[in-house]
Design a protein around this motif. Structure first.
Motif, PDB file in Angstrom:
ATOM      1  N   UNK A   1      43.089  82.747-115.901  1.00 57.26           N
ATOM      2  CA  UNK A   1      41.936  83.879-115.554  1.00 57.26           C
ATOM      3  C   UNK A   1      42.775  84.900-114.611  1.00 57.26           C
ATOM      4  N   UNK A   2      43.428  84.225-113.680  1.00 59.82           N
ATOM      5  CA  UNK A   2      44.068  84.938-112.684  1.00 59.82           C
ATOM      6  C   UNK A   2      45.168  85.979-113.591  1.00 59.82           C
ATOM      7  N   UNK A   3      45.947  85.340-114.304  1.00 58.60           N
ATOM      8  CA  UNK A   3      47.030  86.044-115.097  1.00 58.60           C
ATOM      9  C   UNK A   3      46.520  87.065-115.844  1.00 58.60           C
TER      10      UNK A   3
ATOM     11  N   UNK B   1      47.441  91.084-115.204  1.00 62.85           N
ATOM     12  CA  UNK B   1      47.852  91.927-116.430  1.00 62.85           C
ATOM     13  C   UNK B   1      46.775  92.931-116.668  1.00 62.85           C
ATOM     14  N   UNK B   2      45.506  92.911-116.546  1.00 62.01           N
ATOM     15  CA  UNK B   2      44.403  94.026-116.619  1.00 62.01           C
ATOM     16  C   UNK B   2      44.895  95.061-115.285  1.00 62.01           C
TER      17      UNK B   2
END
Length: 61
Positions: free
Chosen positions: A7-9, A13-14
C-alpha cells in the motif's frame, strides 16, 4: 530501512507520477511563456517539484 508495504509502495508510486506530471507541465509552461518573470516562476516551480520527486524517490532506497 524497514520494508514498505504494498500500500505504501503504491502511494509512493502515485505521488512520484504526480510530481513527474507537474515537472513536465511547468517545464512546458516555462518554454512557452513570453514573459521573463513568468518563465522564471514556472521554472522555479518545476525545480521545486523535481526536489519533491527526489525526496520521494529517496524513500525507495
Amino acid at each position: 530501512m524497514n520494508q514498505i508495504s504494498d500500500k505504501e509502495l503504491s502511494a509512493l508510486n502515485d505521488l512520484l507520477s504526480g510530481e513527474e506530471l507537474l515537472i513536465k507541465k511547468f517545464q512546458m509552461l516555462a518554454e512557452h511563456s513570453q514573459d521573463a518573470e513568468v518563465k522564471a516562476k514556472f521554472t522555479e516551480i518545476s525545480n521545486e517539484h523535481k526536489e519533491h520527486f527526489r525526496s520521494l524517490y529517496s524513500q525507495l532506497s
